[in-house]
Each structure stands twice: as structure tokens, then as C-alpha cells.
Design a protein around this motif. Sequence first.
Motif, PDB file in Angstrom:
ATOM      1  N   ALA A 295       0.817  -1.211   0.000  1.00  6.71           N
ATOM      2  CA  ALA A 295       0.000   0.000   0.000  1.00  6.71           C
ATOM      3  C   ALA A 295       0.851   1.263   0.000  1.00  6.71           C
ATOM      4  O   ALA A 295       0.406   2.319  -0.454  1.00  6.71           O
ATOM      5  CB  ALA A 295      -0.925   0.008   1.212  1.00  6.71           C
ATOM      6  N   ALA A 296       2.085   1.157   0.491  1.00  6.35           N
ATOM      7  CA  ALA A 296       2.909   2.358   0.683  1.00  6.35           C
ATOM      8  C   ALA A 296       3.957   2.562  -0.388  1.00  6.35           C
ATOM      9  O   ALA A 296       4.476   3.670  -0.554  1.00  6.35           O
ATOM     10  CB  ALA A 296       3.592   2.286   2.060  1.00  6.35           C
ATOM     11  N   ALA A 297       4.315   1.511  -1.125  1.00  3.91           N
ATOM     12  CA  ALA A 297       5.435   1.629  -2.062  1.00  3.91           C
ATOM     13  C   ALA A 297       5.179   0.813  -3.327  1.00  3.91           C
ATOM     14  O   ALA A 297       4.626  -0.280  -3.269  1.00  3.91           O
ATOM     15  CB  ALA A 297       6.731   1.163  -1.393  1.00  3.91           C
ATOM     16  N   GLU A 298       5.599   1.354  -4.456  1.00  4.58           N
ATOM     17  CA  GLU A 298       5.613   0.585  -5.697  1.00  4.58           C
ATOM     18  C   GLU A 298       6.821  -0.341  -5.664  1.00  4.58           C
ATOM     19  O   GLU A 298       7.734  -0.184  -4.848  1.00  4.58           O
ATOM     20  CB  GLU A 298       5.701   1.518  -6.897  1.00  4.58           C
ATOM     21  N   ARG A 299       6.840  -1.318  -6.561  1.00  2.00           N
ATOM     22  CA  ARG A 299       7.940  -2.274  -6.597  1.00  2.00           C
ATOM     23  C   ARG A 299       8.212  -2.668  -8.043  1.00  2.00           C
ATOM     24  O   ARG A 299       7.275  -2.850  -8.828  1.00  2.00           O
ATOM     25  CB  ARG A 299       7.599  -3.518  -5.768  1.00  2.00           C
ATOM     26  N   LEU A 300       9.500  -2.788  -8.383  1.00  2.00           N
ATOM     27  CA  LEU A 300       9.903  -3.203  -9.718  1.00  2.00           C
ATOM     28  C   LEU A 300      10.788  -4.431  -9.602  1.00  2.00           C
ATOM     29  O   LEU A 300      11.643  -4.519  -8.714  1.00  2.00           O
ATOM     30  CB  LEU A 300      10.648  -2.063 -10.424  1.00  2.00           C
ATOM     31  N   SER A 301      10.586  -5.395 -10.502  1.00  2.00           N
ATOM     32  CA  SER A 301      11.471  -6.555 -10.566  1.00  2.00           C
ATOM     33  C   SER A 301      11.757  -6.874 -12.021  1.00  2.00           C
ATOM     34  O   SER A 301      10.931  -6.603 -12.904  1.00  2.00           O
ATOM     35  CB  SER A 301      10.866  -7.771  -9.850  1.00  2.00           C
ATOM     36  N   MET A 302      12.926  -7.468 -12.270  1.00  2.00           N
ATOM     37  CA  MET A 302      13.343  -7.807 -13.627  1.00  2.00           C
ATOM     38  C   MET A 302      13.632  -9.301 -13.665  1.00  2.00           C
ATOM     39  O   MET A 302      14.621  -9.764 -13.087  1.00  2.00           O
ATOM     40  CB  MET A 302      14.578  -6.993 -14.011  1.00  2.00           C
ATOM     41  N   ALA A 303      12.753 -10.049 -14.324  1.00  2.00           N
ATOM     42  CA  ALA A 303      12.885 -11.504 -14.406  1.00  2.00           C
ATOM     43  C   ALA A 303      13.505 -11.865 -15.757  1.00  2.00           C
ATOM     44  O   ALA A 303      12.889 -11.685 -16.805  1.00  2.00           O
ATOM     45  CB  ALA A 303      11.524 -12.171 -14.254  1.00  2.00           C
ATOM     46  N   PHE A 304      14.732 -12.370 -15.714  1.00  2.00           N
ATOM     47  CA  PHE A 304      15.502 -12.726 -16.909  1.00  2.00           C
ATOM     48  C   PHE A 304      15.406 -14.238 -17.081  1.00  2.00           C
ATOM     49  O   PHE A 304      15.805 -15.002 -16.201  1.00  2.00           O
ATOM     50  CB  PHE A 304      16.957 -12.295 -16.706  1.00  2.00           C
ATOM     51  N   PHE A 305      14.858 -14.670 -18.222  1.00  2.00           N
ATOM     52  CA  PHE A 305      14.565 -16.085 -18.445  1.00  2.00           C
ATOM     53  C   PHE A 305      15.549 -16.696 -19.448  1.00  2.00           C
ATOM     54  O   PHE A 305      15.663 -16.221 -20.578  1.00  2.00           O
ATOM     55  CB  PHE A 305      13.145 -16.256 -18.976  1.00  2.00           C
ATOM     56  N   TYR A 306      16.204 -17.767 -19.025  1.00  2.66           N
ATOM     57  CA  TYR A 306      17.131 -18.506 -19.883  1.00  2.66           C
ATOM     58  C   TYR A 306      16.463 -19.837 -20.205  1.00  2.66           C
ATOM     59  O   TYR A 306      16.345 -20.720 -19.346  1.00  2.66           O
ATOM     60  CB  TYR A 306      18.451 -18.714 -19.144  1.00  2.66           C
ATOM     61  N   ASN A 307      15.996 -19.978 -21.450  1.00  2.00           N
ATOM     62  CA  ASN A 307      15.124 -21.084 -21.825  1.00  2.00           C
ATOM     63  C   ASN A 307      15.730 -21.927 -22.946  1.00  2.00           C
ATOM     64  O   ASN A 307      16.611 -21.464 -23.672  1.00  2.00           O
ATOM     65  CB  ASN A 307      13.775 -20.529 -22.304  1.00  2.00           C
ATOM     66  N   PRO A 308      15.235 -23.147 -23.132  1.00  2.00           N
ATOM     67  CA  PRO A 308      15.677 -23.956 -24.271  1.00  2.00           C
ATOM     68  C   PRO A 308      15.086 -23.438 -25.569  1.00  2.00           C
ATOM     69  O   PRO A 308      14.137 -22.658 -25.580  1.00  2.00           O
ATOM     70  CB  PRO A 308      15.141 -25.348 -23.942  1.00  2.00           C
ATOM     71  N   LYS A 309      15.655 -23.888 -26.683  1.00  2.00           N
ATOM     72  CA  LYS A 309      15.072 -23.586 -27.984  1.00  2.00           C
ATOM     73  C   LYS A 309      13.619 -24.041 -27.981  1.00  2.00           C
ATOM     74  O   LYS A 309      13.287 -25.087 -27.421  1.00  2.00           O
ATOM     75  CB  LYS A 309      15.856 -24.302 -29.087  1.00  2.00           C
ATOM     76  N   SER A 310      12.760 -23.278 -28.638  1.00  2.00           N
ATOM     77  CA  SER A 310      11.326 -23.464 -28.434  1.00  2.00           C
ATOM     78  C   SER A 310      10.709 -24.628 -29.198  1.00  2.00           C
ATOM     79  O   SER A 310       9.621 -25.071 -28.855  1.00  2.00           O
ATOM     80  CB  SER A 310      10.589 -22.172 -28.806  1.00  2.00           C
TER      81      SER A 310
END
Length: 358
Positions: A295-310
Motif C-alpha cells: 500500500a505504501a510503495a511501488e515495486r519493480l522486478s526484472m525476471a531474466f529467463f534462460y530457456n531452451p530452444k522453443s
Amino acid sequence: MDYLRDWPEPIVRVQSLSDSGAQTIPGRYIKPPSERPSGGTPAATGEDVSIPVIDLAMLDDDVGARDDGATVKAIADACRVWGFFQAVNHGVSPALMRRAREVWRGFFHLSMEEKQRYANSPKTYEGYGSRLGIERGAILDWGDYYFLHFLPLCLMSHHKWPAMPPTLRDTNDEYGVELTKLCRRLLKALSIGLGLQPNRLLQAFDEEGVCMRVNFYPKCPQPDLTLGLSAHSDPGGITVLLVDDHVTGLQVRRNDSWITVKPVPDAFIINVGDQIQVLSNATYRSVEHRVMVNAAAERLSMAFFYNPKSDIPIGPVAELVTAERPALYQPMTFDEYRLFIRKKGPRGKSQVESRRMA
């Protein structure tokens, strides 16, 4: 309507709801009592329990070629027991980490008109988004995001990245290069931890699929009724998460409790995804996690995904399948696998568990 071309309802930006000054949240964001931060099973824990913190100073690009056995063991043990750990001395400059957070926070504080230029669709999720999954009438999470690709190069386009703030694209490039190097080292360590050759899991990936979702969780007037991101396990290979040091929000499921992760300054939070669980034949375990809002603060996160070939089938590595421990999972391409997420949104560990052999 093409269900992967269009969203089922008009998109509302959560940041706009937060900025409106309303004291209540719309019903579309109110979770059932069992899914709220303070209710249901597992319950939030009051225990002072923390996920492991591992020093990666000994883990260089030539993993396994020098005396890094203790580090490899610590990583493997954490991924067997927790599926999560915090990494310090990981080789990525703290200054770069701070710059990356700053430029992305700058993006989310641009005018709505500027951000809307990058509005995404459910077909690829690339761009500026505010919901995961396309089910009409779904209960939504309290967060906006930006999703983009680094690798393969045929998917990466700077034109799909925000042009503002002016340094974002260059900073993002640098950040992607450094985190890809870190993920390769981690994957080698995970291979050795399984008794395999250092490059074995890298070979199973065939080619890398590298992408990132930057999550922005605005202030919420009723944080006890909603979540920034519902409980889920990550569908890919390895996730490297950079969070705000001063605002907690991430919770990891541990047995019958939710453990709030206390960020270590200049650390990354690392977790294995469902594809590593499948490749390791469940030796390593992806773990449910969720995000609370504030309620008091915004929050930022950066999720970096290392995945196999699709487009190659991913199943347990052959060397890990024995008569005593047969293959536990049906092979499936990552494209097929993540289609579930794009249709349904985050649903605990239901997708990986559905792949178990009958």
C-alpha cells in the motif's frame, strides 16, 4: 476472435488504477480467500527462514576446470531442496544492475500515451502488458509488465524495445549480455551437480531462448485482497531475478508455508524452472512462488529467463533415466508447453505435473 491475437476484454493498466487515488480495488483483482496473502493453504509463515545465499566468486566461465566444487555443490543442493537461492559475487556489476532498474522504472513513469505505443498481444506477449492468460472474466493480478526477447537474434528487435528513456536500449543490451554469461555458468554447474559433463544441459537446450519480463507493481490500496503475481512455477529453464532491495514482495512456497524473500543488496535471486525439473528427471525442482503488493510503495522486478530452444522436444536427459528411476515426464517442446501459460495464466505447478507419465 483469434484467441492469441486479441485480449478477451479491454486492457486496463493497473498503474492507472493506482494513480486514480481510489481507496478500493475493482472486483476483477480480488482473489478468493484461499489465494489471498494472509489466507488459505499454505499459510504465510512467521518463521525467520531464508532461502540459501551462495557466493559465486569461484564460478568463472570455465566451470568445473578449477576448484569450484564447493560452489557447484551448494548450487546443486539449493536447487534440489529449495529450487531457489540468492547469488552474491556473481560477476555482474552492481552499477549496471542499478542502471537497469533505473531505466526501466523511468519507462513505467512515462506518460501513458508513450507506453501505449508498445501495447502487447497474447500471441507473443512482447511489449507493454497488464495481464497473463486470455480467459474471459479471469481474476487478474495487480501489476503491469514489459516483455522482450534477447535470443535467438531472429526474435530480438530494438524497435520493439522502448525508445525512452534514451539510455534504455543500450543499458538493456549490456544487461542481457552479462546475464546470459551468468546463466551459462549456472547451467554448467547444474550439469556437474547431476554427475554430467559441464556442457550436457547446454546441449539439451540446443539453442538458447533468452527473454525478460520487467514487472511493475504499483501501490495498492487493498494489498490484503490481491496479488501482484499469482502462485506459479516458471515454465522455462533458469530465471535470474533482480528486485528492489528496499521493498519485499516475493514469496517462495516451502512445504506448507510461504516464505518472504529478504533481498540481499546487489544479489540476484536464482530459481530453476519447469524445463530444468524435466531435464533433471525431477532431481532439481521448480518451486511455486508468488508476489505480494504494497500500500505504501511501488515495486519493480526484472525476471531474466534462460530457456531452451522453443521447437525441440524436452524430456529427461538420457543419462539420468535408469530402470530404478524411469523417465518421469513426456517430452514436449517449449512452444507447446508455454501455450498453456498463454491461455491460462499462472496456475501453480499444474502444467509440469500434468506432464508426468501415467
